[in-house]
Design a protein around this motif. Structure first.
Motif, short mmCIF file in Angstrom:
data_model
loop_
_atom_site.label_atom_id
_atom_site.label_comp_id
_atom_site.label_asym_id
_atom_site.label_seq_id
_atom_site.Cartn_x
_atom_site.Cartn_y
_atom_site.Cartn_z
N GLY A 101 -4.20 0.12 5.97
CA GLY A 101 -4.78 1.99 6.32
C GLY A 101 -5.08 2.46 5.09
N PRO A 152 -0.50 2.46 0.68
CA PRO A 152 -1.66 2.92 1.95
C PRO A 152 -1.15 4.00 2.49
N TYR A 212 1.16 1.87 9.17
CA TYR A 212 0.41 1.03 9.45
C TYR A 212 0.91 0.88 10.59
#
Length: 302
Positions: free
Chosen positions: A23, A168, A172
């Motif tokens: 992500g 991230p 995700y």
């Protein structure tokens, strides 16, 4: 337990902040910030993660933001919205006075979010850098002023930053089926959640459901969790708290006293990369209000 404070700068110079994994960014990242005649003169020898001996010719002047890579990292390039753990030395460009320096402690660091407007020169200057890199960012007083505030000084600011670890920008994990009776959640392209509350009285018991299932480590009761979250009051639908609004990720200390027992229970046992929807009534520690939380679990800093 180690602490990971938010990065701040002395108030006399800049306004203070109030607050790679799946992500993350891609190698196609593009940044308008490049190396220039000011940033390329900054020298900062020393091992990555240790306090550097920063030097540059004074006065160092720029009318924009420049960035020069001093140590090349091997991670993916970072994009706006990604939280990072960093170490930083911040100096006055006129006389090289150190304005602030993080602790450079073993396995320590400060939390910062790429694109954060509280420190706009860093928020912009670190875009498209890589995890594991040391960079010199030199910015004008105007570009260093927080949230479009008037600059507190006319001096340029020099930042020497080690990007220790990246997370991230949003949960995700794999999307899960909605649970009947729970608020509905939709997310904007950047991950910001929108919450629709059912037209019925608030529940009197804590509830939770999983919106996204991540494949990372399971969260323990002793963890310090890097997260993005939104809290909405069930009754008046007001936003009580939102890291998405401030642009900064948060560290949720599950072993501390600042987090309600209901929110702790909703996070513990889930996995990194997950997004959790939780209803926390007053009996679970929300001081008179029933709160709806959407929490993106991005990692831990234990």
């Amino acid at each position: 337990m180690r602490r990971f404070p938010a990065l701040v700068v002395a108030a006399s110079v800049l306004a203070a902040l109030t607050a790679c994994a799946p992500g993350g960014a891609t190698d196609g990242c593009e940044s308008a910030v490049t190396s220039g005649s000011a940033s390329s003169t900054v020298d900062a020898p020393g091992d990555f993660g240790s306090a550097p001996e920063v030097s540059f010719p004074t006065p160092l002047i720029t009318t924009t933001i420049e960035r020069t890579e001093l140590i090349a990292g091997e991670g993916e390039r970072l994009q706006s919205g990604q939280p990072v753990i960093l170490e930083a030395t911040i100096l006055n460009g006129t006389d090289a006075t150190v304005l602030q320096q993080t602790a450079y402690a073993p396995e320590g660091g400060s939390l910062f979010t790429i694109g954060d407007t509280g420190l706009p020169a860093l928020g912009t200057g670190l875009e498209c850098t890589t995890e594991g890199s040391r960079v010199a960012v030199v910015a004008s007083a105007e570009d260093s002023a927080a949230n479009d505030s008037p600059p507190a000084t006319s001096d340029s600011i020099v930042y020497v930053v080690d990007v220790v670890r990246a997370f991230p920008a949003r949960a995700y994990g794999t999307a899960q089926l909605a649970v009947a009776g729970m608020p509905s959640v939709v997310t904007a392209p950047d991950g910001t959640p929108g919450i629709t509350i059912p037209s019925e009285p608030a529940p009197t018991e804590a509830r939770e459901s999983l919106l996204r299932l991540g494949d990372g480590d399971e969260i323990r009761a002793s963890d310090q969790v890097v997260a993005k979250l939104t809290a909405v009051d069930w009754d008046d639908e007001s936003v009580v708290q939102s890291t998405w609004t401030t642009g900064s990720a948060a560290i949720v200390d599950l072993a501390g006293d600042s987090v309600s027992e209901g929110l702790k229970a909703a996070i513990i046992g889930n996995t990194v990369g997950s997004q959790v929807l939780a209803i926390v009534p007053p009996e679970a520690g929300t001081e008179g209000a029933t709160l709806i939380y959407v929490v993106d679990i991005l990692g831990t800093v234990n």
